[in-house]
Design a protein around this motif. Sequence first.
Motif, PDB file in Angstrom:
ATOM      1  N   PHE A  21       0.842  -1.206   0.000  1.00 15.88           N
ATOM      2  CA  PHE A  21       0.000   0.000   0.000  1.00 15.88           C
ATOM      3  C   PHE A  21       0.878   1.259   0.000  1.00 15.88           C
ATOM      4  O   PHE A  21       0.666   2.182  -0.806  1.00 15.88           O
ATOM      5  N   HIS A  35      -6.889  -0.647  -9.765  1.00 12.11           N
ATOM      6  CA  HIS A  35      -5.726  -0.579 -10.637  1.00 12.11           C
ATOM      7  C   HIS A  35      -5.718  -1.659 -11.724  1.00 12.11           C
ATOM      8  O   HIS A  35      -5.427  -1.373 -12.889  1.00 12.11           O
ATOM      9  N   ASP A  40     -10.837  10.368  -9.767  1.00 13.23           N
ATOM     10  CA  ASP A  40      -9.515  10.799  -9.302  1.00 13.23           C
ATOM     11  C   ASP A  40      -8.635  11.309 -10.434  1.00 13.23           C
ATOM     12  O   ASP A  40      -7.432  11.498 -10.262  1.00 13.23           O
TER      13      ASP A  40
HETATM   14  P1  FAD Z   1      -5.565   1.739  -3.886  1.00 13.11           P
HETATM   15  O1  FAD Z   1      -5.441   0.499  -4.674  1.00 13.11           O
HETATM   16  O2  FAD Z   1      -6.184   1.626  -2.543  1.00 13.11           O
HETATM   17  O3  FAD Z   1      -4.106   2.365  -3.773  1.00 13.11           O
HETATM   18  C1  FAD Z   1      -3.762   3.328  -2.782  1.00 13.11           C
HETATM   19  C2  FAD Z   1      -3.347   4.646  -3.359  1.00 13.11           C
HETATM   20  O4  FAD Z   1      -2.127   4.534  -4.047  1.00 13.11           O
HETATM   21  C3  FAD Z   1      -4.311   5.247  -4.359  1.00 13.11           C
HETATM   22  O5  FAD Z   1      -5.357   5.921  -3.697  1.00 13.11           O
HETATM   23  C4  FAD Z   1      -3.418   6.174  -5.167  1.00 13.11           C
HETATM   24  O6  FAD Z   1      -3.328   7.438  -4.563  1.00 13.11           O
HETATM   25  C5  FAD Z   1      -2.057   5.503  -5.099  1.00 13.11           C
HETATM   26  N1  FAD Z   1      -1.750   4.796  -6.344  1.00 13.11           N
HETATM   27  C6  FAD Z   1      -1.930   3.474  -6.604  1.00 13.11           C
HETATM   28  N2  FAD Z   1      -1.442   3.163  -7.823  1.00 13.11           N
HETATM   29  C7  FAD Z   1      -0.981   4.313  -8.358  1.00 13.11           C
HETATM   30  C8  FAD Z   1      -0.382   4.651  -9.606  1.00 13.11           C
HETATM   31  N3  FAD Z   1      -0.144   3.729 -10.545  1.00 13.11           N
HETATM   32  N4  FAD Z   1      -0.067   5.933  -9.821  1.00 13.11           N
HETATM   33  C9  FAD Z   1      -0.287   6.879  -8.888  1.00 13.11           C
HETATM   34  N5  FAD Z   1      -0.837   6.615  -7.691  1.00 13.11           N
HETATM   35  C10 FAD Z   1      -1.176   5.348  -7.424  1.00 13.11           C
HETATM   36  N6  FAD Z   1      -4.681   7.134 -10.265  1.00 13.11           N
HETATM   37  C11 FAD Z   1      -5.181   8.335 -10.025  1.00 13.11           C
HETATM   38  O7  FAD Z   1      -5.119   8.816  -8.890  1.00 13.11           O
HETATM   39  N7  FAD Z   1      -5.764   9.070 -11.013  1.00 13.11           N
HETATM   40  C12 FAD Z   1      -5.873   8.596 -12.282  1.00 13.11           C
HETATM   41  O8  FAD Z   1      -6.400   9.275 -13.147  1.00 13.11           O
HETATM   42  C13 FAD Z   1      -5.348   7.305 -12.558  1.00 13.11           C
HETATM   43  N8  FAD Z   1      -5.445   6.780 -13.806  1.00 13.11           N
HETATM   44  C14 FAD Z   1      -4.947   5.539 -14.047  1.00 13.11           C
HETATM   45  C15 FAD Z   1      -5.022   5.024 -15.343  1.00 13.11           C
HETATM   46  C16 FAD Z   1      -4.495   3.777 -15.634  1.00 13.11           C
HETATM   47  C17 FAD Z   1      -4.550   3.228 -17.033  1.00 13.11           C
HETATM   48  C18 FAD Z   1      -3.878   3.031 -14.602  1.00 13.11           C
HETATM   49  C19 FAD Z   1      -3.282   1.695 -14.908  1.00 13.11           C
HETATM   50  C20 FAD Z   1      -3.813   3.530 -13.315  1.00 13.11           C
HETATM   51  C21 FAD Z   1      -4.328   4.788 -13.013  1.00 13.11           C
HETATM   52  N9  FAD Z   1      -4.261   5.327 -11.724  1.00 13.11           N
HETATM   53  C22 FAD Z   1      -4.755   6.580 -11.497  1.00 13.11           C
HETATM   54  C23 FAD Z   1      -3.575   4.613 -10.634  1.00 13.11           C
HETATM   55  C24 FAD Z   1      -4.472   3.693  -9.785  1.00 13.11           C
HETATM   56  O9  FAD Z   1      -5.149   2.789 -10.614  1.00 13.11           O
HETATM   57  C25 FAD Z   1      -5.464   4.479  -8.922  1.00 13.11           C
HETATM   58  O10 FAD Z   1      -4.764   5.417  -8.154  1.00 13.11           O
HETATM   59  C26 FAD Z   1      -6.213   3.569  -7.968  1.00 13.11           C
HETATM   60  O11 FAD Z   1      -6.867   2.556  -8.669  1.00 13.11           O
HETATM   61  C27 FAD Z   1      -7.206   4.389  -7.153  1.00 13.11           C
HETATM   62  O12 FAD Z   1      -8.008   3.568  -6.346  1.00 13.11           O
HETATM   63  P2  FAD Z   1      -7.763   3.426  -4.781  1.00 13.11           P
HETATM   64  O13 FAD Z   1      -7.699   4.756  -4.139  1.00 13.11           O
HETATM   65  O14 FAD Z   1      -8.774   2.455  -4.264  1.00 13.11           O
HETATM   66  O15 FAD Z   1      -6.304   2.816  -4.767  1.00 13.11           O
END
Ligand code: FAD
Length: 515
Positions: free
Chosen positions: A304, A367, A398
Amino acid sequence: IRRLCVILGDQLNRDSALFDDFDSTQDLLWMAEVQEESTHVPSNKQRSVMFLAAMRHFAQQLRDEKLPLHYSSLDEVCLRDFSAALAASLQQYQPLQVRLVLPGDYRVLQSLKRCCAEHHVPLELLGDNHFIAKPGEFTAWQKGKKQWRMEYWYRQLRKRTGTLMRGDQPEGGEWNYDKDNRGTFSAKGPGMLEAALLFSPDSLTQGAIDTVERLFPENPGNLLGFGWPVNRAQALQLLDFFIAKHLPLFGEYQDAMWINEPWLYHSRLSAALNLKLLSPREVIAAAEKAYQQGEAPLNAVEGFIRQILGWREYVRGLYWSLMPEWLSMNALDAGHNLPDFYWTGEVDMHCLAQSIKQVLDHGYGHHIQRLMVTGLFAQLWQTQPSQIHAWYLAMYVDAIEWVELPNVLGMSQYADGGIMASKPYIATGRYIAKMSNYCDHCCYKPDEAETENACPFTTLYWAFLRKHRPLFQKHPRLALQVKHLDAQSDEKRQAIAGREQWVRARYPANTYSTT
Ligand code: FAD
Ligand code: SF4
């Protein structure tokens, strides 16, 4: 007025540098809702409401503190874009200076810079103290390296901040526990998950919902059940909820997918983080504390924390070092239009129908859905990078360009030829079958590439590999896949080519040019 202090919709942190020497007697805070942010890409209604509701709550907090604020609402005046809004205020208030924290979007920065220059008002840009990397730290780290990789940047930040460290060694002896983080659910599925914490709209959020329904009725998405945290108190509540209920299994199941389960063990904190209702430091500290208190295992906590301290900080650094060139990169010469079903979710491929419908309903995908379902299909389809970039920017609550663009054009589409990702993330339908139960409910067969039930992912995978064979043949991590390709008989190759034509005809791709 001495200073006009601009607060953008993703800068809703009260500890921002903007407030450092703010003087209520001679400075003015400035916020504006503008049309362009919902229309330059056709923003999902969930996303537009997220921004407007959070801005309105933040403005209310500033007013409660009796801070001087100019707030222009779309309900009162429909301003076209930031530069039109700012131009009007520069005329009205005649400030000596405009102050702004570095925006999350290159386009917005350029337009505000232009506007200030045209009005001959100096613009002072402040560093963004929300992020853990200090101004200039990423650029200094990049210097002299032939290749940039997230893992090494992450280790540098772990060491500098002392996160999950024992002296100069990583907690538990390893930097990365991903080998323990590839769990899938058994045939019974994830079992009883704790219901997601959703926040019912209060009157300010309801006002934002009404505004969006009235001004952008044709935009994608629907607003029934809007439940995102739109102020700091709610964001903190969601953080506590995640740490207590879902962090312990976050690691193990972070790549798994399941029918009708949009959230699984994910935190849903990205929008609150990106609008800066939460600081990454407090989110990381809460996860680390859970580990220290024995409430969550190391593989989950490290996994995480790596997303936030590693990926999130890394993509931001890359964005600012590669813009605006990144926008026009197309290393794989991808030229197809995005299939229309991306905007409606009306499609017979069950994995895509599930992943897109939940984006329309919630503005959310986790993701692996983003990377290995919607992203993978767009890549195998060989979609024009600008079109898939616009889709991701429009659809997720986001989505802000600094984080969306590197993930889409770099990680998921390989449009930058490998600057961000060490290899393209490509797979057949088998990967989706392994990580989810989507295929059990689909009319296609993930193992088949050329039959009448062939999974379109699998067909397009082989076609994609064939098209890019000369490039991938030299890639150490794709050599085995190229070997399998070369082992195919001529007959099979022709059958796959025929099936590719069938797939392309089945999914029309005309909407983008008309939206
Ligand atoms: P969790 O799975 O709970 O992860 C925890 C936190 O980690 C997230 O809230 C986020 O802040 C951070 N995080 C995780 N993976 C990434 C990553 N690859 N890059 C940056 N931060 C990450 N994230 C966005 O915030 N905005 C977007 O527009 C975005 N577009 C994406 C597009 C694609 C094609 C892909 C593959 C990933 C993208 N992500 C994006 C990254 C990631 O998928 C999302 O941050 C995540 O799914 C958000 O859900 P969560 O808060 O439940 O994340
Ligand atoms: Fe998706 Fe193919 Fe599985 Fe259908 S068979 S759900 S299209 S991966």
